[in-house]
Design an enzyme around this catalytic site. Sequence first.
Site, PDB file in Angstrom:
ATOM      1  N   GLN A 138       0.817  -1.218   0.000  1.00 35.67           N
ATOM      2  CA  GLN A 138       0.000   0.000   0.000  1.00 35.67           C
ATOM      3  C   GLN A 138       0.845   1.259   0.000  1.00 35.67           C
ATOM      4  OE1 GLN A 138      -1.487  -1.157   4.044  1.00 35.67           O
ATOM      5  NE2 GLN A 138      -1.429   1.055   4.401  1.00 35.67           N
ATOM      6  N   CYS A 144      -5.121   0.114   3.641  1.00 38.25           N
ATOM      7  CA  CYS A 144      -4.986  -1.294   4.025  1.00 38.25           C
ATOM      8  C   CYS A 144      -6.302  -2.057   3.918  1.00 38.25           C
ATOM      9  CB  CYS A 144      -4.443  -1.397   5.441  1.00 38.25           C
ATOM     10  SG  CYS A 144      -5.576  -0.773   6.695  1.00 38.25           S
TER      11      CYS A 144
END
Length: 518
Positions: A138, A144
């Site tokens: 990410q 996330c």
Amino acid sequence: MGCVSSKHIDPSNTIVSSPQSSSSKNSLPSYKRRTSSSFSFSSFNPPVYSDMKIDLNTHMEEPILKEPIGVNQPRAGITQDQVAHLSHKFNADPKNRMAQNAAHNLDFTTLLTNRDAISDDQHVFNVNIANEAKVTNQKSSGRCWIFAAMNVFRLETMNKYNLDEFEFSQSYLFFWDKFEKSNWFLECMIDLRDKDITDRVVQHMLKEPVNDGGQWDMLVNLVQRYGVVPKSIYPESYSSSSSGKLNALVISKLRDHAVVLRRLAAQGHSVDDLRKEKEKSLKEIYNILAITLGEPPKKPFTWAFRNKDKKLFQFTNQTPQSFFKDHVGYPVEETVSIIDDPRHKRLSLYTVQYLGNISGGRPIRYINSEINDLKQLAIKKLQSGKPVWFGADVGKFLQRDAGILDPKVYQYDLTFNVTFNMTKAERLVYGESLMTHAMQFTGVHLDNNGRPVRWRVENSWGEVGGDKGYLVMSDEWFSEFVYQVVLEKAIVPQKFLDVLNQEAFVLPAYDPMGALAI
């Protein structure tokens, strides 16, 4: 509830200026829209607000609050004798001086690392899903919760077509989430228009109008409305991988628009008038997102690839919605979130005030239960060969290089002579812990009696640390710092599903269960 690698940048253009002396005490300020791109803060004198529903009165004759008395008493302060005594006690223990010397040139957590915990928390498990994929990244963003969900979904697609690797576009849902959250915030400002600007909920909303984080039900809303696309169709951009400056810009504009909406409301304009003004706001936000992230696909696309056997597949005339339906097929609508919140009644339904992303979408719903229920349901799903999306406070007792989550991994007592004694409920109440991050379980190690010992975790921080980016979590860490698991209704016992028929208890907007996984 509340991605840990993201560094949100606060807007740096906050200005404090002297109030205009010509402002009338009872008049409302007029709002003049500035169109010049050469606007200078030095030439801007903000109006004085006299209506507390608009802003703080800067001409108050008497203060609203009183200064604290106890903390300013002479006996409340630290004395030189106290400092001398503490220094004497510190230097009387040679271990303290040795630790001080070592910590001078080291990250002090290196001194705390428990070698036995590193040895015990092995990346070996007797229950694993059949196929695992390369860990995603990410980067410097708080996505996330999207990454974890896409990692659950991609296994469905990889198994269906016998793929070595595959990724959905996390940026695609990131675009729509940011846009929808902007609308959500502005609608909240309209809903809260009659509340004083100092109201706790209003201030909570203004503190961070949008961020990258999210919750499972928000993900369901996005997929239902916008579908998904492969990463090749909507790739990463600089601002999706490093979202701090984009967030700062969007947040500044949303606060700017919140001022306009509240002024209009105070002047007696209708909700319809406010929503017309909101449309102007959304136009600006869309332009910002389209420039920084790229516009999402507006026409059907073709998805072509070769699988492990080098067989060519090509699917034409795909839309994001049809792509999810035809190539993923995950029952995203038939899922439930089960949480462990020891502050509240078990087998009860909870939600959080003003928590959401899509107006008119699926509301946030949590079924509160015991932590052992979360464990047993997660084990059941893993034994069926499926991963489990979950949310936790990932920053607690994390040894990043070894990829270990374990309360025993750092020995604070040996180096600092301190222990931590709060219960899980107390950590929530006192602001010490909340859900900060979403990941997925892909395995678990059970002892001879079927009890969990450790858990295998697929994170989204790239392949650095742990087992090529996979983490190992001790079962004790699960008990203390895991707050949520998501499961398909088909594997959840009826006693949990019956809770969905209850009226939800509404927690305040600032409750820790309203934190977003980032």
